[in-house]
Design a protein around this motif. Structure first.
Motif, mmCIF file in Angstrom:
data_model
loop_
_atom_site.group_PDB
_atom_site.id
_atom_site.type_symbol
_atom_site.label_atom_id
_atom_site.label_comp_id
_atom_site.label_asym_id
_atom_site.label_seq_id
_atom_site.Cartn_x
_atom_site.Cartn_y
_atom_site.Cartn_z
ATOM 1 N N SER A 26 0.823 -1.211 0.000
ATOM 2 C CA SER A 26 0.000 0.000 0.000
ATOM 3 C C SER A 26 0.855 1.258 0.000
ATOM 4 C CB SER A 26 -0.931 0.006 1.213
ATOM 5 O OG SER A 26 -1.842 -1.065 1.149
ATOM 6 N N LYS A 30 -0.389 2.272 -5.660
ATOM 7 C CA LYS A 30 -1.809 2.620 -5.642
ATOM 8 C C LYS A 30 -2.465 1.805 -6.754
ATOM 9 C CE LYS A 30 -5.136 6.405 -6.021
ATOM 10 N NZ LYS A 30 -5.315 7.862 -6.264
ATOM 11 N N ARG A 182 3.333 5.259 -3.495
ATOM 12 C CA ARG A 182 2.012 5.156 -4.130
ATOM 13 C C ARG A 182 2.084 5.269 -5.647
ATOM 14 N NH1 ARG A 182 -2.282 3.442 -1.662
ATOM 15 N NH2 ARG A 182 -3.679 5.155 -2.193
ATOM 16 N N PRO A 184 1.272 4.355 -9.309
ATOM 17 C CA PRO A 184 0.050 3.731 -9.857
ATOM 18 C C PRO A 184 0.330 2.405 -10.547
ATOM 19 C CG PRO A 184 0.745 5.579 -11.222
ATOM 20 C CD PRO A 184 1.620 5.596 -10.007
#
Length: 251
Positions: A26, A30, A182, A184
């Motif tokens: 996490s 993301k 994070r 993508p």
């Protein structure tokens, strides 16, 4: 959304693993899902993702857990003989994969399929067997392990593609890219590969070859969708380029 599978809601070793793995994943990624409803909530399945980073398994495992199922992988048979590691693999229901195409290996595949169906479990199998050798990270030639397992037990064979993990850990990269966090990652799950016309032919080489090609075509099409690019017309074959396929998990 339908309730999660009992294999996630009942206490298990996966809970302890998730406490460690999910926060790490996490922080680093993301995840954006497409087709999340196509992963069965109950029952057995063989999930076949593309593979281009050594960090892929953690991304895929966390995704499957978030979608309500326990992430079980095929693992090299030798790992089950390692103290502690082998016990953990058996405790979480991981599946040992035989490294040969012998009659004994075929019988093992049938037994593994029967156990999956009886227990209503899913398993994740990388059909390429190792990191893709394609220079642009497209899926390369597939191996037969995923389709053999699915065909032997008439189990749904579900293609999956993910893209973005290379920004966390590139192919053969040492160490992780921790900043920025994070990053993508797109994960797309497709409809089960239609093998109905090949039913009962799991011992025929031509049928296995056809099923493997259908699976790799489905994975490639999904990856094209999230990459917004067209894959090469010819799938990469390491043998044509003098490359050894080390670390294979199927035959």
């Amino acid at each position: 959304m339908p309730p999660a599978s009992p294999e996630k809601t009942r206490p298990s070793l996966f809970w302890a693993l998730a406490v460690v793995v999910v926060p790490i994943v996490s922080y680093l990624s993301k995840t954006r899902f497409i087709g999340r409803e196509k992963l069965p909530r109950t029952g057995s399945f063989v999930l076949a993702p593309n593979h281009y980073s050594e960090f892929d398994p953690l991304i895929v495992a966390a995704a499957v857990w978030r979608l309500g199922r326990a992430p079980r992988f095929m693992a090299k048979e030798s790992l089950f003989r390692v103290p502690v590691v082998g016990a953990a693999l058996r405790a979480t229901g991981m599946i040992p994969v035989a490294r040969s195409s012998s009659r004994a290996a075929s019988a093992q595949t049938i037994e593994q399929s029967r156990q999956l169906v009886d227990a209503g479990r899913g398993v994740i199998v990388y059909p390429e067997g190792t990191l893709t050798r394609d220079p642009d990270l497209w899926p390369m030639r597939g191996k037969s392990g995923a389709v053999r397992l699915a065909m032997a037990g008439d189990i749904p064979l579900i293609p999956m593609a993910q893209w973005g993990t290379q920004k966390i850990m590139g192919r053969y990269q040492k160490g992780l890219s921790l900043w920025p966090p994070r990053k993508p990652i797109d994960i797309i799950i497709g409809d089960p590969v239609d093998l109905s016309d090949l039913k009962g032919r799991q011992n025929e080489p031509a049928a296995i070859t056809e099923a493997t090609e259908r699976l790799m075509a489905a994975i490639t099409a999904l990856l094209e969708q999230v990459r917004h690019e067209k894959a090469p017309a010819q799938r990469w074959n390491p043998a044509d380029h003098g490359q050894k396929e080390t670390g294979r998990l199927d035959s």
